[in-house]
Design a protein around this motif. Sequence first.
Motif, PDB file in Angstrom:
ATOM      1  N   VAL A  63       0.598  -1.895   4.748  1.00 51.56           N
ATOM      2  CA  VAL A  63      -0.194  -3.067   4.367  1.00 51.56           C
ATOM      3  C   VAL A  63       0.413  -3.684   3.112  1.00 51.56           C
ATOM      4  CG1 VAL A  63      -2.453  -3.878   3.555  1.00 51.56           C
ATOM      5  CG2 VAL A  63      -2.323  -2.182   5.390  1.00 51.56           C
ATOM      6  N   ALA A 108      -0.347  -6.520   0.059  1.00 53.91           N
ATOM      7  CA  ALA A 108      -1.360  -7.327  -0.626  1.00 53.91           C
ATOM      8  C   ALA A 108      -0.683  -8.495  -1.325  1.00 53.91           C
ATOM      9  CB  ALA A 108      -2.114  -6.475  -1.643  1.00 53.91           C
ATOM     10  N   THR A 109      -1.303  -9.678  -1.218  1.00 51.82           N
ATOM     11  CA  THR A 109      -0.815 -10.860  -1.925  1.00 51.82           C
ATOM     12  C   THR A 109      -1.918 -11.399  -2.828  1.00 51.82           C
ATOM     13  OG1 THR A 109      -1.484 -12.313  -0.095  1.00 51.82           O
ATOM     14  CG2 THR A 109       0.787 -11.502  -0.087  1.00 51.82           C
ATOM     15  N   GLN A 140      -5.194 -11.336  -0.419  1.00 52.47           N
ATOM     16  CA  GLN A 140      -5.208 -11.075   1.017  1.00 52.47           C
ATOM     17  C   GLN A 140      -4.444  -9.799   1.328  1.00 52.47           C
ATOM     18  OE1 GLN A 140      -3.935 -15.433   1.619  1.00 52.47           O
ATOM     19  NE2 GLN A 140      -4.817 -14.915   3.595  1.00 52.47           N
ATOM     20  N   LEU A 141      -4.869  -9.144   2.411  1.00 51.50           N
ATOM     21  CA  LEU A 141      -4.191  -7.958   2.913  1.00 51.50           C
ATOM     22  C   LEU A 141      -3.553  -8.286   4.253  1.00 51.50           C
ATOM     23  CD1 LEU A 141      -6.862  -5.196   2.114  1.00 51.50           C
ATOM     24  CD2 LEU A 141      -4.860  -5.844   0.752  1.00 51.50           C
ATOM     25  N   TRP A 142      -2.300  -7.846   4.439  1.00 53.11           N
ATOM     26  CA  TRP A 142      -1.527  -8.144   5.635  1.00 53.11           C
ATOM     27  C   TRP A 142      -1.079  -6.851   6.302  1.00 53.11           C
ATOM     28  CZ3 TRP A 142      -0.800 -13.429   6.549  1.00 53.11           C
ATOM     29  CH2 TRP A 142      -1.104 -14.272   5.474  1.00 53.11           C
ATOM     30  N   ASN A 143      -1.343  -6.751   7.597  1.00 55.88           N
ATOM     31  CA  ASN A 143      -0.885  -5.600   8.368  1.00 55.88           C
ATOM     32  C   ASN A 143       0.581  -5.817   8.731  1.00 55.88           C
ATOM     33  OD1 ASN A 143      -0.420  -3.459  10.052  1.00 55.88           O
ATOM     34  ND2 ASN A 143      -1.969  -3.992  11.556  1.00 55.88           N
ATOM     35  N   ARG A 151       0.849  -1.179   0.000  1.00 53.20           N
ATOM     36  CA  ARG A 151       0.000   0.000   0.000  1.00 53.20           C
ATOM     37  C   ARG A 151       0.896   1.243   0.000  1.00 53.20           C
ATOM     38  NH1 ARG A 151      -4.529   0.468   4.652  1.00 53.20           N
ATOM     39  NH2 ARG A 151      -2.822   1.466   5.801  1.00 53.20           N
TER      40      ARG A 151
END
Length: 229
Positions: free
Chosen positions: A174, A176-177, A185-188, A169
Amino acid sequence: GKTLATAGADGTARLWDVATHREIGAPLAAGLGAVNAVAFNPDGKTLATAGADAIARLWDVATHREVGKSPPNNLGFKSVAFSPNGKILATAGNNKIRLWTGRRHLRQISAPLASGNEAMRAVAFSPDSKTIATASDDGTARLWDVATHQQVGPPLIASRGGVNDVAFRPDGKVLATASGDGTAQLWNIALPKDKYLANAACAISGRSLKRNEWTAHIKSLPFRQVCPR
């Protein structure tokens, strides 16, 4: 955003005018075999290409001339990316990520980033150019510290199949995969503030931080060992 670059299975890369949808000049003869990836330098003046012949090439966008390339190796490249600051080029091939510097003869920076035997499909830089994300055939995405070439934290298990692509992002907090099983999926991945990060360093990195890593990520606190021995 006025020019689009495409990679071709015929061993060429092409430049297109976004407004007119017309090709700009002749194709770039970018190697033997398929060209798998293209990327613009942030200044828009240089295009990088990489593909099956395992040579990364740099092209002058204005003249369409090759202005630099990497030494050949025996592993094809699947992805290529410039750091946002324009100083580093990353290539993904087989199970290794290679980092390059130089405007003409590309010089590899230290040893490749490698993890296991699974092929890496994609690579992306964080907006601050300090972190790399990789996508792998084993269904994981991984984060890497550009300065130390060390993996940051455990793998992100994104899929039972391969992860095809990764993207940060714009604020870098964040990831994104996109995976072969059809999921995104979004990862913090945001780090906590310094006083909390110091206490969480062991869990995040899986080991004690080195002095240069501490200085880079925990600037307001003096260096110390926080992980139990």
